[in-house]
Design an enzyme around this catalytic site. Sequence first.
Site, PDB file in Angstrom:
ATOM      1  N   ASP A 161       0.207  11.807   2.068  1.00 49.30           N
ATOM      2  CA  ASP A 161      -1.181  11.503   1.686  1.00 49.30           C
ATOM      3  C   ASP A 161      -1.944  12.795   1.407  1.00 49.30           C
ATOM      4  O   ASP A 161      -2.691  12.902   0.429  1.00 49.30           O
ATOM      5  CB  ASP A 161      -1.878  10.637   2.757  1.00 49.30           C
ATOM      6  CG  ASP A 161      -1.556  11.056   4.182  1.00 49.30           C
ATOM      7  OD1 ASP A 161      -0.597  11.830   4.379  1.00 49.30           O
ATOM      8  OD2 ASP A 161      -2.261  10.628   5.104  1.00 49.30           O
TER       9      ASP A 161
ATOM     10  N   LYS B 127       6.333  11.653   5.715  1.00 46.44           N
ATOM     11  CA  LYS B 127       5.324  10.897   6.463  1.00 46.44           C
ATOM     12  C   LYS B 127       5.833  10.796   7.904  1.00 46.44           C
ATOM     13  O   LYS B 127       5.994   9.707   8.466  1.00 46.44           O
ATOM     14  CB  LYS B 127       5.149   9.510   5.806  1.00 46.44           C
ATOM     15  CG  LYS B 127       3.962   8.717   6.283  1.00 46.44           C
ATOM     16  CD  LYS B 127       2.629   9.262   5.831  1.00 46.44           C
ATOM     17  CE  LYS B 127       1.500   8.456   6.459  1.00 46.44           C
ATOM     18  NZ  LYS B 127       0.185   9.087   6.325  1.00 46.44           N
TER      19      LYS B 127
ATOM     20  N   TYR C  41      14.420   2.590  -2.477  1.00 51.34           N
ATOM     21  CA  TYR C  41      14.808   1.906  -3.714  1.00 51.34           C
ATOM     22  C   TYR C  41      16.220   1.338  -3.637  1.00 51.34           C
ATOM     23  O   TYR C  41      16.605   0.497  -4.444  1.00 51.34           O
ATOM     24  CB  TYR C  41      14.706   2.848  -4.920  1.00 51.34           C
ATOM     25  CG  TYR C  41      13.280   3.215  -5.295  1.00 51.34           C
ATOM     26  CD1 TYR C  41      12.198   2.595  -4.673  1.00 51.34           C
ATOM     27  CD2 TYR C  41      13.023   4.167  -6.255  1.00 51.34           C
ATOM     28  CE1 TYR C  41      10.906   2.931  -5.009  1.00 51.34           C
ATOM     29  CE2 TYR C  41      11.717   4.506  -6.599  1.00 51.34           C
ATOM     30  CZ  TYR C  41      10.663   3.885  -5.966  1.00 51.34           C
ATOM     31  OH  TYR C  41       9.379   4.221  -6.301  1.00 51.34           O
TER      32      TYR C  41
END
Length: 360
Positions: A224, A192, A141
């Site tokens: 995930d 991840k 961000y």
Amino acid sequence: MTHKLAVLAGDGIGPEIVDEGLKVLACLQADFGFDAEIEAAAIGGAGYDQAGDPLPEQTLALCRQADAILFGAIGGPQYDDLERDLRPEKGLLRLRSSLTLFSNLRPAMLYPQLADASSLKNELVAGLDIMIVRELTGGIYFGQPRGIRELDNGEREGFNTLVYAEHEVERIARSAFDIAMLRNRKLCSVDKANVLEASELWREVVIRVAAEYPEVELSHMYVDNASMQLVRAPKQFDVIVTSNLFGDILSDTAAMLTGSIGMLPSASLDADGKGMYEPIHGSAPDIVGKGLANPLATILSLAMMLRYSLGQAELAGMIDTAVGNVLNQGFRTADIAGGEHSVSTAEMGDAVVAALRELA
Ligand code: NAD
């Protein structure tokens, strides 16, 4: 020891729900020997109305001196046409960044009495109590470079940068381990790392920090899988720590496991544990002044403040218990009443104070 507290009620239902939080604070002072100096200041639209600025200088100065901040909500349709920098949300964002509140605590808890409000099966969520610690001031961000550029063939390409420096990971990891120490000492770091280098380094740093917390059981999970596990068996988690983007998504999923926006508190902390505590909901302009707002998210934010910034875990536990007792007695504001009889904002606050007094 006198705790210095800043109280920023803000706009819309902000003042209504914060008033109920103040009743609980007054009860702690009167009946539990809690020593606090409480000062109120304007923020958001109220700041703009009062001083032409959604974060008036005086408000920022008060917050800098405070040990912790209780925040209501900001925003309202009457401010939507202001220029961007004067909008209520800007006040909140500037306050968070001025105080370097990088650690966002988003609990997802569900009192067993309200399990029917969840879209998941009762046995999966009844008594759920997990804490998501989201990194709030870094990651994709904020990473540079970012933008939309034109390629040689005339096609446009959007790009963002996921970047985490070691010190950023270290401080959010430490914050999460500290919180795990105050809870059930189980921390799951979500990343991840099978695909992203930024996650690879994240995992390495979290493992390094873990050496300082031998009592905390650390695990790792790919994001995930974490999103799947949150709806398959959410009670397996105690504390989850994750990056800004993953935390944004996972904390909203987790919040919705509980069904009601009026029940969920949150906190944003700095490196010293100073923090701002607020309900996750907004200023709810549709119900302002009707006595319909549920004050429990604000009252539970106060409990978090006692636990995570003021070192008063016992008092925090009493507020949690008082809220549970009030729900057991059948008190419900309209948002959690499921069409049954409901009480007003003030009646709910009074009920919590009465339940708290019984624990004194
Ligand atoms: P909202 O959270 O204010 O309201 C969403 C829905 O939930 C509404 O129907 C509202 O009545 C209900 N609701 C919210 N809090 C409740 C409570 N305590 N008890 C009972 N019902 C409750 O979100 P929105 O409608 O998207 O936004 C309204 C305003 O709030 C906007 O100006 C927005 O920018 C602002 N906002 C502020 C914050 C904040 O202060 N941190 C967060 C989100 C939105």
